[in-house]
Design a protein around this motif. Structure first.
Motif, PDB file in Angstrom:
ATOM      1  N   VAL A  35       0.962  -1.236  -0.227  1.00  0.00           N
ATOM      2  CA  VAL A  35      -0.070  -0.152   0.385  1.00  0.00           C
ATOM      3  C   VAL A  35       0.999   0.999   0.150  1.00  0.00           C
ATOM      4  N   GLY A  36       1.708   1.478   1.375  1.00  0.00           N
ATOM      5  CA  GLY A  36       2.816   2.413   0.854  1.00  0.00           C
ATOM      6  C   GLY A  36       3.300   2.818  -0.578  1.00  0.00           C
ATOM      7  N   ALA A  37       3.991   2.271  -0.904  1.00  0.00           N
ATOM      8  CA  ALA A  37       4.347   1.735  -2.920  1.00  0.00           C
ATOM      9  C   ALA A  37       3.738   2.998  -3.071  1.00  0.00           C
ATOM     10  N   LEU A  38       2.294   1.829  -3.866  1.00  0.00           N
ATOM     11  CA  LEU A  38       1.187   2.515  -4.437  1.00  0.00           C
ATOM     12  C   LEU A  38       1.376   4.224  -3.773  1.00  0.00           C
ATOM     13  N   ILE A  39       0.360   4.427  -2.866  1.00  0.00           N
ATOM     14  CA  ILE A  39       0.378   5.820  -2.575  1.00  0.00           C
ATOM     15  C   ILE A  39       1.326   6.480  -2.353  1.00  0.00           C
ATOM     16  N   CYS A  40       3.482   6.256  -2.654  1.00  0.00           N
ATOM     17  CA  CYS A  40       3.938   6.831  -2.908  1.00  0.00           C
ATOM     18  C   CYS A  40       4.126   7.261  -4.596  1.00  0.00           C
ATOM     19  N   ALA A  41       3.779   6.269  -5.236  1.00  0.00           N
ATOM     20  CA  ALA A  41       3.754   5.806  -6.811  1.00  0.00           C
ATOM     21  C   ALA A  41       2.820   7.572  -6.668  1.00  0.00           C
ATOM     22  N   GLY A  42       1.816   7.184  -6.438  1.00  0.00           N
ATOM     23  CA  GLY A  42       0.226   8.280  -6.903  1.00  0.00           C
ATOM     24  C   GLY A  42       1.047   9.595  -6.677  1.00  0.00           C
ATOM     25  N   ALA A  43       1.245   9.609  -5.112  1.00  0.00           N
ATOM     26  CA  ALA A  43       1.894  10.953  -4.262  1.00  0.00           C
ATOM     27  C   ALA A  43       3.235  11.729  -5.079  1.00  0.00           C
ATOM     28  N   ALA A  44       3.784  11.108  -5.793  1.00  0.00           N
ATOM     29  CA  ALA A  44       4.988  11.286  -7.202  1.00  0.00           C
ATOM     30  C   ALA A  44       4.485  12.400  -7.687  1.00  0.00           C
ATOM     31  N   LEU A  45       3.005  12.131  -7.983  1.00  0.00           N
ATOM     32  CA  LEU A  45       2.762  12.575  -9.328  1.00  0.00           C
ATOM     33  C   LEU A  45       1.967  14.269  -8.805  1.00  0.00           C
ATOM     34  N   ALA A  46       2.015  14.261  -7.419  1.00  0.00           N
ATOM     35  CA  ALA A  46       1.098  14.823  -6.988  1.00  0.00           C
ATOM     36  C   ALA A  46       1.916  16.498  -7.304  1.00  0.00           C
ATOM     37  N   PRO A  47       2.801  16.537  -6.801  1.00  0.00           N
ATOM     38  CA  PRO A  47       3.438  18.189  -7.210  1.00  0.00           C
ATOM     39  C   PRO A  47       3.066  19.434  -7.661  1.00  0.00           C
ATOM     40  N   ASP A  48       2.883  17.618  -9.321  1.00  0.00           N
ATOM     41  CA  ASP A  48       2.956  18.408 -10.240  1.00  0.00           C
ATOM     42  C   ASP A  48       0.882  19.483 -11.012  1.00  0.00           C
ATOM     43  N   VAL A 129      -7.659   7.531  -4.052  1.00  0.00           N
ATOM     44  CA  VAL A 129      -7.531   9.436  -5.083  1.00  0.00           C
ATOM     45  C   VAL A 129      -5.263   8.423  -5.439  1.00  0.00           C
ATOM     46  N   HIS A 130      -4.920   7.821  -4.115  1.00  0.00           N
ATOM     47  CA  HIS A 130      -3.743   7.737  -4.270  1.00  0.00           C
ATOM     48  C   HIS A 130      -3.420   6.089  -4.972  1.00  0.00           C
ATOM     49  N   MET A 131      -4.664   5.900  -5.801  1.00  0.00           N
ATOM     50  CA  MET A 131      -4.773   4.122  -6.635  1.00  0.00           C
ATOM     51  C   MET A 131      -4.943   4.700  -7.855  1.00  0.00           C
ATOM     52  N   VAL A 132      -6.112   5.317  -7.605  1.00  0.00           N
ATOM     53  CA  VAL A 132      -5.786   5.873  -9.103  1.00  0.00           C
ATOM     54  C   VAL A 132      -4.562   6.909  -9.846  1.00  0.00           C
ATOM     55  N   LEU A 133      -4.189   7.400  -9.333  1.00  0.00           N
ATOM     56  CA  LEU A 133      -2.788   8.706  -9.260  1.00  0.00           C
ATOM     57  C   LEU A 133      -2.266   7.659  -9.617  1.00  0.00           C
ATOM     58  N   ALA A 134      -1.548   6.255  -9.297  1.00  0.00           N
ATOM     59  CA  ALA A 134      -0.921   4.673  -8.911  1.00  0.00           C
ATOM     60  C   ALA A 134      -0.769   4.250 -10.679  1.00  0.00           C
ATOM     61  N   VAL A 135      -2.225   4.409 -11.332  1.00  0.00           N
ATOM     62  CA  VAL A 135      -2.575   3.052 -12.159  1.00  0.00           C
ATOM     63  C   VAL A 135      -2.465   4.649 -13.256  1.00  0.00           C
ATOM     64  N   GLU A 136      -2.360   5.806 -12.858  1.00  0.00           N
ATOM     65  CA  GLU A 136      -2.122   6.744 -13.990  1.00  0.00           C
ATOM     66  C   GLU A 136      -0.486   6.500 -15.053  1.00  0.00           C
ATOM     67  N   GLY A 137      -0.349   6.719 -13.491  1.00  0.00           N
ATOM     68  CA  GLY A 137       1.742   7.232 -13.703  1.00  0.00           C
ATOM     69  C   GLY A 137       2.646   5.556 -14.033  1.00  0.00           C
ATOM     70  N   LEU A 138       1.895   4.931 -13.041  1.00  0.00           N
ATOM     71  CA  LEU A 138       2.410   3.166 -13.427  1.00  0.00           C
ATOM     72  C   LEU A 138       1.642   2.195 -14.284  1.00  0.00           C
ATOM     73  N   LEU A 139       0.807   2.429 -14.957  1.00  0.00           N
ATOM     74  CA  LEU A 139       0.528   1.628 -16.122  1.00  0.00           C
ATOM     75  C   LEU A 139      -0.217   2.848 -17.094  1.00  0.00           C
ATOM     76  N   TRP A 140       1.489   3.836 -17.708  1.00  0.00           N
ATOM     77  CA  TRP A 140       0.206   5.046 -18.027  1.00  0.00           C
ATOM     78  C   TRP A 140      -0.242   4.865 -19.342  1.00  0.00           C
ATOM     79  N   ARG A 141       0.551   3.789 -20.585  1.00  0.00           N
ATOM     80  CA  ARG A 141      -0.233   3.217 -21.363  1.00  0.00           C
ATOM     81  C   ARG A 141      -1.141   2.778 -21.675  1.00  0.00           C
ATOM     82  N   ALA A 142      -1.761   1.701 -20.012  1.00  0.00           N
ATOM     83  CA  ALA A 142      -3.252   1.652 -20.542  1.00  0.00           C
ATOM     84  C   ALA A 142      -4.191   2.083 -19.704  1.00  0.00           C
ATOM     85  N   ALA A 143      -3.991   3.134 -18.939  1.00  0.00           N
ATOM     86  CA  ALA A 143      -4.866   4.631 -18.507  1.00  0.00           C
ATOM     87  C   ALA A 143      -5.188   5.017 -19.744  1.00  0.00           C
TER      88      ALA A 143
END
Length: 263
Positions: A35-48, A129-143
């Protein structure tokens, strides 16, 4: 850096923290690690969120687009009111307020307080919120070829399942903070880390990043921290795609194995 690299670096950073925590005797239960890895992956998009063309600005449809405009104006107002003579004039707020350590700490602390005070529904909201962002970032081609609704459904389903897993005894709701009423207080940590990793990633690019604001450096309060110019690269360049992203994947794998005690 671009969204996929930011998300990969965020996930790798939390997995590295998991390895360090295991070495220090504070092992993460596997749900906290995941969960922490996925949240962190999503949060790493948030500053933009201060940039209307960023992944996060379109991740939640009209809501995130409006929020993007608000954050951009807020960031610009803060920049104008706190700039020193050496800081250049600018017309927007991108890479200002949301790209500082102050913002990272405030957002992470706010999430922790919300999780503790708001209970289950607040936790679900943070996870969604962070799961959606993680999907957008890690699975960006599919998203990008899927509809927003499918991505939101995947985020909501993931949030619900992960919240149920975390809530079971021994699965990490009270990891690190064990006093009564402190369940899920740790949720702010991967959010802070994700934001800081984003800032460090942007500092490697040609524009640098004002991570240390409001600490003044010389005649600037918004000093763009970064390595020597010869070591910087442009966002989306081959350095990011062919070098950094594979490195993040390798480091994340090693961190995960270390956190689980396999190596």
């Amino acid at each position: 850096m671009m969204g996929p690299a930011h998300s990969l670096s965020g996930a790798a950073a939390w997995l590295g923290v998991g390895a360090a925590a295991a070495a220090a005797g504070h092992e993460m239960p596997w749900p906290v690690l995941v969960v922490g890895a996925l949240i962190c992956a999503g949060a790493a998009l948030a500053p933009d969120l201060d940039h209307k063309a960023a992944t996060i600005s379109r991740a939640f449809g009209p809501v995130s687009r409006v929020l993007c405009e608000v954050i951009d104006k807020l960031s610009y107002a803060v920049y104008k009111s706190t700039r020193k003579p050496g800081d250049p004039r600018r017309s927007g707020g991108h890479r200002t307020l949301t790209h500082t350590w102050v913002w990272a700490v405030l957002i992470g602390a706010g999430a922790s307080v919300l999780a503790v005070a708001g209970g289950r529904w607040a936790v679900l909201g943070i996870l969604f919120v962070h799961m959606v962002l993680a999907v957008e970032g890690l699975l960006w081609r599919a998203a990008r070829v899927s509809s927003d609704i499918l991505v939101w459904l995947l985020g909501a389903t993931s949030a619900w399942i992960l919240a149920e897993i975390l809530n079971k005894p021994g699965n990490g709701a009270d990891w690190l903070f064990t006093a009564p009423g402190q369940e899920y207080l740790w949720l702010g940590l991967p959010i802070v880390l994700g934001a800081l990793v984003h800032d460090i990633g942007d500092a490697l690019t040609v524009s640098g990043c004002p991570i240390l604001w409001p600490i003044p450096i010389g005649r600037k309060r918004w000093y763009p921290i970064g390595p020597p110019e010869a070591m910087r690269f442009r966002a989306g360049s081959w350095v990011e795609l062919k070098v950094l992203m594979p490195v993040f994947m390798m480091l994340g794998g090693l961190g995960g194995l270390g956190a689980l005690g396999i190596i």
